[in-house]
Every structure is written in structure tokens, then in C-alpha cells.
Design a protein around this motif. Structure first.
Motif, PDB file in Angstrom:
ATOM      1  N   SER A  51       0.851  -1.188   0.000  1.00  0.00           N
ATOM      2  CA  SER A  51       0.000   0.000   0.000  1.00  0.00           C
ATOM      3  C   SER A  51       0.890   1.241   0.000  1.00  0.00           C
ATOM      4  CB  SER A  51      -0.909   0.011   1.240  1.00  0.00           C
ATOM      5  OG  SER A  51      -0.141   0.237   2.413  1.00  0.00           O
ATOM      6  N   PHE A  52       0.264   2.406  -0.121  1.00  0.00           N
ATOM      7  CA  PHE A  52       0.997   3.668  -0.042  1.00  0.00           C
ATOM      8  C   PHE A  52       1.090   4.140   1.413  1.00  0.00           C
ATOM      9  CE2 PHE A  52      -0.136   3.960  -4.587  1.00  0.00           C
ATOM     10  CZ  PHE A  52       1.110   4.286  -5.106  1.00  0.00           C
ATOM     11  N   HIS A  53       1.432   3.206   2.270  1.00  0.00           N
ATOM     12  CA  HIS A  53       1.677   3.537   3.667  1.00  0.00           C
ATOM     13  C   HIS A  53       2.850   4.506   3.738  1.00  0.00           C
ATOM     14  CE1 HIS A  53       2.425   2.892   7.976  1.00  0.00           C
ATOM     15  NE2 HIS A  53       3.690   2.745   7.648  1.00  0.00           N
ATOM     16  N   GLY A  54       2.642   5.679   4.350  1.00  0.00           N
ATOM     17  CA  GLY A  54       3.725   6.634   4.484  1.00  0.00           C
ATOM     18  C   GLY A  54       3.822   7.652   3.364  1.00  0.00           C
ATOM     19  N   TRP A  55       2.786   7.751   2.524  1.00  0.00           N
ATOM     20  CA  TRP A  55       2.758   8.712   1.433  1.00  0.00           C
ATOM     21  C   TRP A  55       1.462   9.524   1.512  1.00  0.00           C
ATOM     22  CZ3 TRP A  55       6.650   8.440  -2.530  1.00  0.00           C
ATOM     23  CH2 TRP A  55       7.487   7.318  -2.446  1.00  0.00           C
ATOM     24  N   THR A  56       1.499  10.771   1.017  1.00  0.00           N
ATOM     25  CA  THR A  56       0.325  11.640   1.028  1.00  0.00           C
ATOM     26  C   THR A  56       0.195  12.363  -0.303  1.00  0.00           C
ATOM     27  OG1 THR A  56       0.475  12.005   3.415  1.00  0.00           O
ATOM     28  CG2 THR A  56      -0.781  13.620   2.159  1.00  0.00           C
ATOM     29  N   ARG A  57      -1.002  12.389  -0.847  1.00  0.00           N
ATOM     30  CA  ARG A  57      -1.290  13.178  -2.048  1.00  0.00           C
ATOM     31  C   ARG A  57      -1.487  14.640  -1.640  1.00  0.00           C
ATOM     32  NH1 ARG A  57      -6.612  11.371  -4.010  1.00  0.00           N
ATOM     33  NH2 ARG A  57      -6.183  12.769  -5.761  1.00  0.00           N
TER      34      ARG A  57
END
Length: 228
Positions: A51-57
Motif C-alpha cells: 500500500s501507499f503507507h507513508g505517502w500523502t497526495r
């Protein structure tokens, strides 16, 4: 969620991992490009797992609402981050603030005969909203530009001239960027060739990330090394 600012939609499902940085080397590194091949030790693999754990759009500009549907996907079969490029202008922020580091990123656009002006970027030394930003341009040519702080005021960065000989491979082929941030200096290599230099005298730390700007693009083999 109502508590999330309009400029950002977090893709984090839990606390940001920090274990991958524990064994990062602090020894002196080479001054030229091709850092990863020259010394493969001490690099942290930043490619997302399941998953995109640790990322933000984060929206560009940050006061613009984000599309609620994410254009970022994980292609596990090919080991890439895929940006569809169909949900507006934004960047995918890696949620760890960094000071001095080396960053290795490989990228490739999906080529279409009818398309021109391929556009994306790799950001470094951004603030959390992206109002302060440095960008390594991703497209047909390579250069550095952005907006940083000068005497505390937001000021545009004069675009660093592109190299006399374009080091980029044709659209549709993989390219490699390596970016060195050390003190106020930001230096970019493209396919092992020096491609641009800039300075961020008042932005000595920040966030890095990937840009979505209307084109389908893949990123792979993202690695980071902390330096003194």
C-alpha cells in the motif's frame, strides 16, 4: 476526512516506518553521479509494499481541492509506482522530512504518437504543502527549477540551464535521476550525466515526492541514502 486539509489526502494507514533508515551509511560518498552503482551499501528501499503507507497526495497549488479518486497505483507485477495522470495536478509526498541525502529514481512515460509535451517531476526540499519546492523536471529535457525562500519570502528559482547535450533517453524508455541534497546545494544527474545545480539557502530540509501532471508515467527502483 473532515480533519484532512483540502490540499492533502493521506494514504497512510498507520505510523510511518523508520526502521529502513536505521542502517543507512553516513560515510563520505562520491561527488559524481551513478551513486547507487558506485556504492550499493547503505541505501534504503523506498518503493511501497502492499500500500501507499507513508505517502500523502498533495494538491498543486495547495489551495486547490484534490480529486477524491487517487491516480496513483502500485503495479506489483512490474515493481513500479504507476501514475495514471488523469486526476489533476498534484504530487505524491513521501512523509519523512529530510536534510542531506542522495535519491535514486527511475522513470518512464507511456509513449503515444499523438502526445507532446510530456511532463512530470521529482521534487526535493519541499515544505509539507509544496509552496516551497524544488523540481527536477521530467519530460523531453531536464533541468532544475522551483520556488524557495529568500530572506523569508517565497521567490522563484531561476531555471538552471539544460545540459548542452540532452542526456535523456527517448520517451517510452527508462531514465535514471540521482539527486544530491547537501547543505544549500541541490545537484541533479540524469543517466549518470551532470544535468543541473541549484541552491536552497533557507530550505535546508524538506520533503521529496513525485509529480502528476497529466501524463501516464511509471517510477521504479526508488532508493535513498542519508549523508552527513
Amino acid at each position: 476526512a473532515a480533519s484532512v486539509p483540502s490540499y492533502a489526502l493521506s494514504l497512510i494507514s498507520g505510523p510511518l516506518e523508520t526502521d529502513k533508515f536505521k542502517s543507512v551509511s553516513r560515510k563520505r560518498v562520491a561527488q559524481s553521479g551513478d551513486f547507487l552503482s558506485a556504492d550499493p551499501s547503505g541505501w534504503a528501499d523506498l518503493m511501497p509494499g502492499d500500500s501507499f503507507h507513508g505517502w500523502t497526495r498533495v494538491a498543486i497549488p495547495p489551495d486547490k481541492p484534490l480529486d477524491p479518486v487517487s491516480q496513483w497505483k502500485l503495479d506489483k507485477k512490474h515493481g513500479t509506482i504507476l501514475c495514471e495522470g488523469d486526476r489533476g495536478h498534484e504530487w505524491l509526498r513521501y512523509d519523512r522530512e529530510l536534510a542531506n541525502f542522495l535519491l535514486h529514481v527511475e522513470w518512464r512515460f507511456e509513449r503515444h504518437e499523438e502526445l507532446k509535451g510530456y511532463n512530470s517531476g521529482v521534487f526535493v526540499r519541499n515544505d509539507a504543502t509544496g509552496r516551497v519546492w524544488f523540481q527536477a523536471q521530467v519530460g523531453d529535457i531536464v533541468y532544475i527549477f522551483g520556488q524557495t525562500l529568500i530572506h523569508g519570502e517565497l521567490s522563484p528559482i531561476i531555471k538552471a540551464p539544460a545540459p548542452d547535450v540532452n542526456p535523456l533517453h527517448p520517451i517510452g524508455e527508462w531514465n535514471t535521476y540521482e539527486i544530491r541534497c547537501e547543505g544549500p546545494n541541490v545537484t541533479l544527474w540524469a543517466n549518470d550525466k551532470l544535468a543541473g545545480k541549484s541552491k536552497a539557502a533557507e530550505a535546508l530540509k524538506g520533503y521529496w515526492g513525485l509529480e502528476a501532471e497529466g501524463f501516464r508515467i511509471e517510477f521504479r527502483n526508488i532508493k535513498l541514502k542519508i549523508i552527513p
